[in-house]
Design an enzyme around this catalytic site. Sequence first.
Site, PDB file in Angstrom:
ATOM      1  N   SER A 199      31.939  36.894  40.476  1.00  0.00           N
ATOM      2  CA  SER A 199      32.690  35.757  41.025  1.00  0.00           C
ATOM      3  C   SER A 199      32.595  34.630  40.006  1.00  0.00           C
ATOM      4  CB  SER A 199      32.110  35.314  42.371  1.00  0.00           C
ATOM      5  OG  SER A 199      32.280  36.316  43.337  1.00  0.00           O
ATOM      6  N   LYS A 256      39.590  35.386  44.612  1.00  0.00           N
ATOM      7  CA  LYS A 256      38.212  35.556  45.082  1.00  0.00           C
ATOM      8  C   LYS A 256      37.640  34.242  45.605  1.00  0.00           C
ATOM      9  CE  LYS A 256      34.041  37.262  45.569  1.00  0.00           C
ATOM     10  NZ  LYS A 256      33.684  38.041  46.774  1.00  0.00           N
TER      11      LYS A 256
END
Length: 303
Positions: A104, A179
Amino acid sequence: MSDTSSAPETVGFIGLGLMGHGMAKNIVEKGYGLTVVAHRNRAPVTDLIGRGAVEAASIGDLAERSSVVFLCVTGSPEVEAAVRGPEGLLARLKPGSVVVDCSSSDPSSTVRIAAELKAKGIDFADAPLSRTPKEAWAGTLDTMVGAEEAVFTRLQPILATWAGKIVHIGGVGDGHRMKLLNNFISLGYGALYAEALALADRVGISADRVDQVIRGGRMDCGFYQTFMRFTLEGDREAHKFSLANAFKDLRYLESMANAAGLVNPVGNAVKNAYGTAIAAGGAEDYVPMLPAYIDRLNGGKGD
Protein backbone atom coordinates in the site's frame (compact mmCIF):
# COMPACT_ATOMS: atom_id res chain seq x y z
CA MET A 1 2.18 -20.27 -17.65
CA SER A 2 2.25 -17.68 -20.39
CA ASP A 3 4.71 -14.97 -21.28
CA THR A 4 5.51 -12.49 -23.95
CA SER A 5 8.80 -14.29 -24.60
CA SER A 6 9.61 -17.92 -25.38
CA ALA A 7 10.92 -18.59 -21.86
CA PRO A 8 8.69 -18.94 -18.79
CA GLU A 9 8.69 -16.13 -16.27
CA THR A 10 11.06 -16.43 -13.31
CA VAL A 11 9.66 -14.69 -10.25
CA GLY A 12 11.41 -12.87 -7.43
CA PHE A 13 9.55 -11.99 -4.21
CA ILE A 14 10.61 -9.36 -1.68
CA GLY A 15 8.60 -9.03 1.54
CA LEU A 16 7.57 -12.35 3.07
CA GLY A 17 5.37 -10.98 5.83
CA LEU A 18 1.77 -11.77 6.77
CA MET A 19 0.56 -11.41 3.17
CA GLY A 20 3.70 -12.06 1.16
CA HIS A 21 4.44 -15.50 2.58
CA GLY A 22 1.10 -16.91 1.39
CA MET A 23 1.36 -15.18 -1.98
CA ALA A 24 4.86 -16.54 -2.59
CA LYS A 25 3.74 -20.01 -1.49
CA ASN A 26 1.06 -20.00 -4.18
CA ILE A 27 3.45 -18.74 -6.87
CA VAL A 28 5.96 -21.55 -6.33
CA GLU A 29 3.37 -24.28 -5.78
CA LYS A 30 1.63 -23.37 -9.05
CA GLY A 31 4.70 -23.92 -11.16
CA TYR A 32 6.75 -20.72 -11.29
CA GLY A 33 10.44 -20.63 -10.50
CA LEU A 34 10.69 -18.49 -7.35
CA THR A 35 13.60 -16.63 -5.78
CA VAL A 36 13.23 -15.06 -2.33
CA VAL A 37 15.41 -12.98 -0.05
CA ALA A 38 15.46 -12.96 3.75
CA HIS A 39 14.83 -9.89 5.88
CA ARG A 40 14.34 -10.28 9.65
CA ASN A 41 12.29 -13.47 9.92
CA ARG A 42 13.82 -16.57 8.35
CA ALA A 43 10.84 -18.85 8.98
CA PRO A 44 8.98 -17.96 5.73
CA VAL A 45 12.20 -18.34 3.71
CA THR A 46 12.84 -21.79 5.18
CA ASP A 47 9.25 -22.81 4.44
CA LEU A 48 9.42 -21.60 0.84
CA ILE A 49 12.76 -23.30 0.18
CA GLY A 50 11.09 -26.50 1.31
CA ARG A 51 8.43 -25.92 -1.36
CA GLY A 52 10.98 -25.40 -4.14
CA ALA A 53 12.05 -21.75 -3.92
CA VAL A 54 15.67 -20.56 -4.10
CA GLU A 55 17.15 -18.05 -1.65
CA ALA A 56 19.12 -15.10 -3.03
CA ALA A 57 21.99 -13.54 -1.14
CA SER A 58 20.75 -10.00 -1.80
CA ILE A 59 18.11 -8.01 -3.66
CA GLY A 60 20.60 -7.54 -6.49
CA ASP A 61 21.13 -11.30 -6.72
CA LEU A 62 17.35 -11.82 -6.74
CA ALA A 63 17.00 -9.23 -9.52
CA GLU A 64 19.49 -11.01 -11.76
CA ARG A 65 17.57 -14.29 -11.38
CA SER A 66 14.11 -12.81 -12.07
CA SER A 67 12.02 -11.55 -14.98
CA VAL A 68 9.19 -10.40 -12.69
CA VAL A 69 9.77 -9.12 -9.15
CA PHE A 70 6.98 -8.70 -6.59
CA LEU A 71 7.30 -6.30 -3.67
CA CYS A 72 5.05 -6.72 -0.65
CA VAL A 73 6.54 -4.39 1.96
CA THR A 74 5.30 -1.79 4.42
CA GLY A 75 5.09 1.26 2.18
CA SER A 76 6.83 3.65 -0.21
CA PRO A 77 10.07 4.16 1.77
CA GLU A 78 10.70 0.40 1.72
CA VAL A 79 9.77 0.16 -1.97
CA GLU A 80 12.14 3.01 -2.86
CA ALA A 81 14.96 1.37 -0.87
CA ALA A 82 14.49 -1.91 -2.74
CA VAL A 83 14.42 -0.22 -6.15
CA ARG A 84 17.25 2.28 -5.76
CA GLY A 85 20.89 1.87 -4.75
CA PRO A 86 23.85 -0.14 -6.05
CA GLU A 87 22.25 -3.47 -5.11
CA GLY A 88 18.69 -2.39 -5.96
CA LEU A 89 16.29 -3.53 -8.64
CA LEU A 90 16.92 -0.49 -10.82
CA ALA A 91 20.62 -1.30 -11.06
CA ARG A 92 20.41 -5.07 -11.48
CA LEU A 93 17.21 -5.99 -13.34
CA LYS A 94 17.50 -6.74 -17.05
CA PRO A 95 15.57 -4.63 -19.59
CA GLY A 96 12.23 -6.27 -20.31
CA SER A 97 11.68 -7.18 -16.65
CA VAL A 98 8.66 -6.08 -14.61
CA VAL A 99 8.45 -4.80 -11.03
CA VAL A 100 5.08 -5.31 -9.32
CA ASP A 101 4.40 -3.37 -6.12
CA CYS A 102 1.75 -5.09 -3.99
CA SER A 103 2.37 -2.78 -1.03
CA SER A 104 0.00 0.00 0.00
CA SER A 105 2.14 2.83 -1.37
CA ASP A 106 1.96 6.56 -2.00
CA PRO A 107 0.82 6.99 -5.64
CA SER A 108 3.12 9.97 -6.19
CA SER A 109 6.13 7.80 -5.26
CA THR A 110 4.77 5.00 -7.47
CA VAL A 111 4.67 7.25 -10.53
CA ARG A 112 8.23 8.50 -9.93
CA ILE A 113 9.64 4.99 -9.50
CA ALA A 114 7.81 3.76 -12.60
CA ALA A 115 9.39 6.55 -14.67
CA GLU A 116 12.88 5.72 -13.38
CA LEU A 117 12.44 2.04 -14.23
CA LYS A 118 10.92 2.81 -17.64
CA ALA A 119 14.03 4.79 -18.55
CA LYS A 120 16.00 1.54 -18.07
CA GLY A 121 13.54 -0.53 -20.13
CA ILE A 122 11.83 -2.04 -17.07
CA ASP A 123 8.04 -2.04 -16.72
CA PHE A 124 6.15 -1.36 -13.52
CA ALA A 125 2.74 -2.30 -12.17
CA ASP A 126 1.03 -1.50 -8.89
CA ALA A 127 -1.11 -4.37 -7.62
CA PRO A 128 -2.10 -3.66 -4.01
CA LEU A 129 -4.16 -6.16 -2.07
CA SER A 130 -7.45 -6.53 -0.29
CA ARG A 131 -8.57 -9.20 2.21
CA THR A 132 -6.41 -10.97 4.83
CA PRO A 133 -3.46 -13.35 5.32
CA LYS A 134 -5.96 -16.23 5.38
CA GLU A 135 -6.92 -15.48 1.75
CA ALA A 136 -3.25 -14.91 0.84
CA TRP A 137 -2.52 -18.47 1.94
CA ALA A 138 -5.58 -19.81 0.12
CA GLY A 139 -4.74 -17.92 -3.08
CA THR A 140 -7.99 -15.94 -3.04
CA LEU A 141 -6.88 -12.36 -2.43
CA ASP A 142 -8.35 -9.38 -4.29
CA THR A 143 -5.98 -7.14 -6.22
CA MET A 144 -6.49 -3.82 -8.01
CA VAL A 145 -3.92 -3.30 -10.76
CA GLY A 146 -2.42 -0.19 -12.31
CA ALA A 147 -0.46 -1.07 -15.46
CA GLU A 148 -0.24 -0.66 -19.21
CA GLU A 149 -2.52 -3.12 -20.99
CA ALA A 150 0.31 -5.30 -22.34
CA VAL A 151 1.98 -5.47 -18.92
CA PHE A 152 -1.31 -6.40 -17.26
CA THR A 153 -1.85 -9.19 -19.81
CA ARG A 154 1.67 -10.50 -19.15
CA LEU A 155 1.21 -10.49 -15.38
CA GLN A 156 -2.31 -11.88 -15.21
CA PRO A 157 -1.35 -15.59 -15.06
CA ILE A 158 1.03 -14.96 -12.16
CA LEU A 159 -1.46 -12.76 -10.32
CA ALA A 160 -4.01 -15.55 -10.69
CA THR A 161 -1.83 -17.89 -8.62
CA TRP A 162 -2.65 -15.87 -5.48
CA ALA A 163 -5.67 -13.72 -6.38
CA GLY A 164 -9.27 -14.76 -6.84
CA LYS A 165 -10.41 -11.30 -7.97
CA ILE A 166 -8.22 -9.22 -10.30
CA VAL A 167 -9.42 -5.79 -11.44
CA HIS A 168 -7.41 -3.73 -13.93
CA ILE A 169 -8.10 -0.20 -12.65
CA GLY A 170 -6.09 1.76 -15.21
CA GLY A 171 -2.55 3.02 -15.73
CA VAL A 172 0.43 3.02 -13.40
CA GLY A 173 -0.51 4.53 -10.03
CA ASP A 174 -4.22 3.87 -10.38
CA GLY A 175 -4.00 0.63 -8.41
CA HIS A 176 -2.48 2.46 -5.47
CA ARG A 177 -4.99 5.29 -5.77
CA MET A 178 -7.83 2.77 -5.65
CA LYS A 179 -6.22 0.98 -2.71
CA LEU A 180 -6.20 4.21 -0.69
CA LEU A 181 -9.89 4.74 -1.48
CA ASN A 182 -10.62 1.13 -0.52
CA ASN A 183 -8.75 1.48 2.78
CA PHE A 184 -10.39 4.81 3.54
CA ILE A 185 -13.76 3.08 3.37
CA SER A 186 -12.71 0.00 5.36
CA LEU A 187 -10.73 1.90 8.01
CA GLY A 188 -13.60 4.37 8.22
CA TYR A 189 -15.79 1.42 9.15
CA GLY A 190 -13.21 0.48 11.78
CA ALA A 191 -13.24 3.96 13.32
CA LEU A 192 -17.06 3.99 13.37
CA TYR A 193 -17.24 0.52 14.94
CA ALA A 194 -14.67 1.49 17.58
CA GLU A 195 -16.48 4.64 18.64
CA ALA A 196 -19.89 2.95 18.56
CA LEU A 197 -18.67 0.06 20.72
CA ALA A 198 -17.01 2.40 23.22
CA LEU A 199 -20.19 4.47 23.45
CA ALA A 200 -22.39 1.37 23.70
CA ASP A 201 -20.32 0.19 26.66
CA ARG A 202 -20.70 3.59 28.39
CA VAL A 203 -24.49 3.49 28.07
CA GLY A 204 -24.78 -0.12 29.22
CA ILE A 205 -25.26 -1.97 25.92
CA SER A 206 -22.98 -4.97 25.48
CA ALA A 207 -20.99 -5.71 22.34
CA ASP A 208 -23.00 -8.93 22.05
CA ARG A 209 -26.27 -6.97 21.92
CA VAL A 210 -24.83 -4.58 19.33
CA ASP A 211 -23.81 -7.57 17.24
CA GLN A 212 -27.27 -9.14 17.46
CA VAL A 213 -28.69 -6.00 15.83
CA ILE A 214 -26.03 -5.49 13.14
CA ARG A 215 -25.18 -9.05 12.10
CA GLY A 216 -27.28 -10.29 9.20
CA GLY A 217 -28.73 -6.82 8.57
CA ARG A 218 -28.03 -4.17 5.94
CA MET A 219 -24.93 -2.90 7.79
CA ASP A 220 -23.27 -6.30 8.05
CA CYS A 221 -20.21 -7.04 5.88
CA GLY A 222 -17.06 -9.12 5.84
CA PHE A 223 -14.99 -6.35 7.44
CA TYR A 224 -17.50 -6.05 10.28
CA GLN A 225 -17.41 -9.80 10.87
CA THR A 226 -13.63 -10.09 11.19
CA PHE A 227 -13.52 -6.92 13.30
CA MET A 228 -16.13 -8.32 15.69
CA ARG A 229 -14.48 -11.72 15.93
CA PHE A 230 -11.83 -10.08 18.09
CA THR A 231 -14.39 -8.09 20.09
CA LEU A 232 -16.65 -11.06 20.79
CA GLU A 233 -14.23 -13.98 20.81
CA GLY A 234 -10.83 -12.41 21.52
CA ASP A 235 -9.45 -13.85 18.27
CA ARG A 236 -6.29 -11.84 17.58
CA GLU A 237 -5.79 -13.68 14.30
CA ALA A 238 -9.16 -12.65 12.82
CA HIS A 239 -8.14 -9.26 11.39
CA LYS A 240 -4.36 -8.89 11.29
CA PHE A 241 -3.88 -5.35 10.02
CA SER A 242 -1.87 -3.14 12.34
CA LEU A 243 -2.92 0.27 13.59
CA ALA A 244 0.44 1.57 12.33
CA ASN A 245 -0.31 0.42 8.78
CA ALA A 246 -3.81 1.89 9.00
CA PHE A 247 -2.43 5.27 10.07
CA LYS A 248 0.18 5.16 7.28
CA ASP A 249 -2.45 4.49 4.62
CA LEU A 250 -4.65 7.31 5.90
CA ARG A 251 -1.70 9.72 5.73
CA TYR A 252 -1.18 8.67 2.11
CA LEU A 253 -4.88 9.30 1.49
CA GLU A 254 -4.54 12.79 2.97
CA SER A 255 -1.59 13.49 0.68
CA MET A 256 -3.56 12.27 -2.35
CA ALA A 257 -6.51 14.48 -1.41
CA ASN A 258 -4.23 17.48 -0.95
CA ALA A 259 -2.66 16.91 -4.37
CA ALA A 260 -6.13 16.67 -5.91
CA GLY A 261 -7.25 19.90 -4.19
CA LEU A 262 -9.97 18.11 -2.24
CA VAL A 263 -10.93 18.96 1.34
CA ASN A 264 -11.53 15.62 3.09
CA PRO A 265 -12.77 16.26 6.65
CA VAL A 266 -14.05 12.71 7.16
CA GLY A 267 -10.72 11.26 6.03
CA ASN A 268 -8.88 13.46 8.51
CA ALA A 269 -11.23 12.47 11.32
CA VAL A 270 -10.64 8.79 10.57
CA LYS A 271 -6.88 9.36 10.39
CA ASN A 272 -6.92 11.10 13.76
CA ALA A 273 -8.79 8.19 15.38
CA TYR A 274 -5.92 5.88 14.43
CA GLY A 275 -3.30 8.54 15.20
CA THR A 276 -4.62 8.77 18.75
CA ALA A 277 -4.09 5.03 19.21
CA ILE A 278 -0.57 5.28 17.78
CA ALA A 279 0.28 8.12 20.16
CA ALA A 280 -0.92 5.94 23.05
CA GLY A 281 1.50 3.15 22.08
CA GLY A 282 -0.80 1.00 19.94
CA ALA A 283 1.23 0.84 16.72
CA GLU A 284 1.59 -2.95 16.71
CA ASP A 285 -1.96 -3.69 17.81
CA TYR A 286 -4.53 -4.60 15.18
CA VAL A 287 -7.47 -2.56 13.88
CA PRO A 288 -10.16 -4.38 15.96
CA MET A 289 -8.33 -3.25 19.12
CA LEU A 290 -9.11 0.40 18.38
CA PRO A 291 -12.18 0.55 20.71
CA ALA A 292 -9.91 0.19 23.76
CA TYR A 293 -7.97 3.30 22.74
CA ILE A 294 -11.18 5.29 22.22
CA ASP A 295 -12.25 4.22 25.71
CA ARG A 296 -8.91 5.29 27.23
CA LEU A 297 -9.08 8.64 25.43
CA ASN A 298 -12.32 9.17 27.32
CA GLY A 299 -10.95 8.25 30.73
CA GLY A 300 -11.71 4.55 30.71
CA LYS A 301 -9.40 1.61 31.33
CA GLY A 302 -9.62 0.25 27.78
CA ASP A 303 -10.55 -3.25 28.91
